[in-house]
Scaffold this active site. Structure first.
Site, short mmCIF file in Angstrom:
data_model
loop_
_atom_site.label_atom_id
_atom_site.label_comp_id
_atom_site.label_asym_id
_atom_site.label_seq_id
_atom_site.Cartn_x
_atom_site.Cartn_y
_atom_site.Cartn_z
N THR A 177 14.75 47.77 -3.70
CA THR A 177 14.67 46.57 -4.53
C THR A 177 13.84 47.06 -5.69
O THR A 177 13.29 48.16 -5.63
CB THR A 177 13.94 45.45 -3.74
OG1 THR A 177 14.77 45.07 -2.65
CG2 THR A 177 13.66 44.21 -4.58
N SER A 179 13.89 35.19 1.65
CA SER A 179 13.53 36.45 0.98
C SER A 179 12.03 36.73 1.08
O SER A 179 11.22 35.81 1.11
CB SER A 179 13.92 36.37 -0.49
OG SER A 179 13.45 37.49 -1.19
O1 DON Z 1 14.92 39.52 -0.37
C1 DON Z 1 14.44 40.25 0.48
O2 DON Z 1 13.48 39.97 1.17
C2 DON Z 1 15.05 41.62 0.67
N1 DON Z 1 16.44 41.59 0.28
C3 DON Z 1 14.28 42.63 -0.10
C4 DON Z 1 14.74 44.00 0.23
C5 DON Z 1 13.83 45.03 -0.25
O3 DON Z 1 12.79 44.79 -0.80
C6 DON Z 1 14.29 46.38 0.02
N2 DON Z 1 13.37 47.26 -0.52
N3 DON Z 1 12.80 47.94 -1.06
#
Ligand code: DON
Length: 565
Positions: free
Chosen positions: A366, A436
């Site tokens: 992310t 999330s």
């Molecule tokens: O929204 C969420 O909580 C996840 N989709 C976030 C995923 C994430 O941070 C992956 N990482 N680095």
């Protein structure tokens, strides 16, 4: 030192600042994207303009997480002192049902929620950026999208970091026919250092977006091709999903903390509730007196975050699915009851936190970026495909699709067995958003000036990362650089371990925690924070996390020379 915390969740007008002009600043995980944001500020754009341009640039230069096919959270403090939370998270397609990821025998087919077209939620990125521009943008839309178009069309130069990143995902790329022609050479190898990597299909898509706004992602050829590819790949995306998708303005959570106001995201983000609960739990523990590295500080922080994770997993989801209100989770009486039994020297096992299911594994891709402008506005934006390259399928328009459906409780039956409410609150329901951990925050000082802009990727570790950066800066008094770079640790409810980065917990500290009963586990990197802080003299300091290879730029007043950090 006492931490005082009070909470208010109404969307609020901030102070209308009669403040001196501030410097503009940008921090993101990719240097070209940061440079695009800085250029937009220099061209007279506001923080929102620059953030939109950074978002599009990351879709080109940071394709692991930057996206047109994903979604995220966009938190704004505008130049009039008003605060906004724009939720452009993905939704479950209209054809989604709670048993979407179950086999006929009722068992979970986890893979289908994570990889391939069926894992994709309806993307919110382009409608989200469009709405941000309609609402707060100053420069023409085209001017914000064209830098990304140029990076896709003319290419951007692959440096050693980029090559390393691409090598790590070479196998994934090799399996995706369109992506392999872009990211790999004819022999299926990652391009050499210095290559100008061009992305012609993506350039074409960006040009259309630059000229037609969000329309290409609403209906027409691109959507038709995308829906056809989804169908052919076993997915359930339909043309109406793209037509009907709505980015949403949601309440900004305002956490009053130590004379400052933390602006944070409300559900479907768990960020604001988590921070409110964790900071409340820490009330009365003398963290600053003990010091950053004291075993009691580490222990009590783990206790606080484990409790907050317990409630996150039990109660939160899309606001339309939640059976309890955010206010009730932050009610002082309730918070006091959650603090009961919390000690800096006693480990509370998960069984005593209540029965909550283990949160799903969330992988490490992310991205977060932070922007401020000279008029006192700020944007804190976390955006995601969820997993690395999301569902690992590329749309005909040259961009990856998210696998955000995996953030739902994909197996309601099993979740019910442990905790009925969690299952109902975060079940796969058509049109709903999955819960999330993304937690963009903006901190305002007593006068309503932006004091910090913070966020991170990292799945559930986002929450503990943001909390630790806040504590590092505002309780332990660290410099901006140290607040971001200081090694971190993470504890959620289940699994019960404190996970720590190398150098975070000395062996003496580990052995003390062990004596208190706390299970411990070493892990690698936690988070990738791109943040901006106000210094005592009023200057802004942008920091890109040394864990990654991003870049931070500060633009001095009156648009003179850009300073790199
Ligand atoms: O929204 C969420 O909580 C996840 N989709 C976030 C995923 C994430 O941070 C992956 N990482 N680095």
């Amino acid at each position: 030192m006492l931490l005082s915390l009070c909470l208010a969740t109404a969307p609020a007008l901030g102070l209308a600042p009669s403040l001196p002009p501030q410097q503009g600043a940008v921090a993101s995980s990719q240097p070209d994207a940061t440079a695009v944001g800085a250029a937009i500020l220099e061209q007279g754009g506001n923080a929102i303009d620059a953030a939109i341009a950074v978002h599009f640039a990351l879709a080109v230069t940071y394709p692991y997480a930057g996206n047109l096919g994903g979604g995220g959270f966009f938190l704004v403090h505008d130049a009039d002192g008003q605060d906004w939370f724009l939720d452009f998270r993905e939704t479950a397609p209209a054809a989604a049902t709670p048993d979407l990821y179950l086999r006929e025998d009722g068992s979970l087919d986890a893979q289908s929620a994570q990889r391939g077209w069926k894992a994709a939620g309806v993307p919110g990125a382009v409608p989200g950026m469009w709405m941000a521009h309609q609402k707060w943008g100053k420069l023409p839309w085209r001017q914000l999208v064209m830098p990304a178009y140029s990076l896709a069309k003319q290419g951007f130069r692959l440096d050693a970091h980029e090559i390393r990143r691409l090598r790590m995902v070479q196998d994934i790329l090799a399996e995706e026919p369109l992506a392999s022609t872009i990211f790999l050479d004819a022999d299926g190898q990652v391009w050499p250092i210095g290559t100008l990597m061009r992305q012609p299909q993506l350039a074409e898509t960006l040009l259309r977006i630059a000229e037609e706004g969000e329309a290409p992602l609403r209906e027409g050829k691109l959507v038709e091709d995308l829906v056809a590819a989804s169908r052919a790949g076993g997915g359930i995306l339909a043309a109406e999903d793209f037509r009907e998708y709505r980015a949403q303005l949601r309440p900004v959570m305002r956490l009053l903390w130590r004379g400052r106001t933390i602006l944070a995201a409300s559900p479907p983000s768990s960020g604001g509730v988590f921070l409110g609960q964790a900071l409340s739990s820490l009330q009365g523990f003398p963290l600053a007196l003990w010091g950053w590295n004291h075993p009691r500080s580490v222990q009590v922080l783990g206790e606080a975050t484990a409790r907050a994770f317990h409630d996150r997993n039990r109660w939160l989801g899309d606001p339309a699915s939640m059976e309890v209100t955010v206010d009730s989770l932050l009610d002082p009486g309730y918070l006091a009851s959650r603090r009961r039994g919390m000690s800096s020297q006693i480990y509370t096992p998960p069984s005593r936190l209540g029965e909550a299911p283990t949160p799903g594994h969330e992988s490490a891709q992310t991205t977060h970026f932070s922007v401020t402008d000279e008029h006192g506005a700020a944007v804190s934006c976390t955006t995601t495909l969820n997993g690395l390259f999301g569902a690992k399928v590329m749309a005909p328009g040259g961009f990856f699709l998210n696998n955000e459906m995996d953030d739902f409780a994909a197996q309601p039956g099993q979740a019910n067995q442990y905790d009925l409410v969690q299952s109902a609150a975060n079940a796969v329901i058509a049109g709903r958003r999955p819960l999330s951990s993304m937690c963009p925050v903006i901190v305002l000082d007593e006068e309503g000036q932006v004091d910090a802009v913070i966020g991170s990727p990292g799945g559930p570790t986002i929450l503990t990362t943001v909390l630790q950066v806040l504590l590092n800066r505002f309780v332990y008094g660290m410099s901006p650089e140290r607040a971001v770079s200081a090694p971190r640790f993470h504890r959620q409810d289940l699994p019960p371990h404190v996970q720590f980065e190398p150098n975070r917990l000395s062996s003496a500290l580990r052995s003390q925690l062990g004596q208190w009963g706390q299970p411990i586990e070493r892990r690698n990197v936690i988070g990738d924070v791109n943040a901006i802080f106000r210094l005592r003299n009023g200057d802004m300091k942008a920091v890109a996390d040394p864990r990654s290879h991003g870049a931070a730029l500060v633009i001095p007043r009156a648009g003179s020379e850009v300073l790199a950090d």
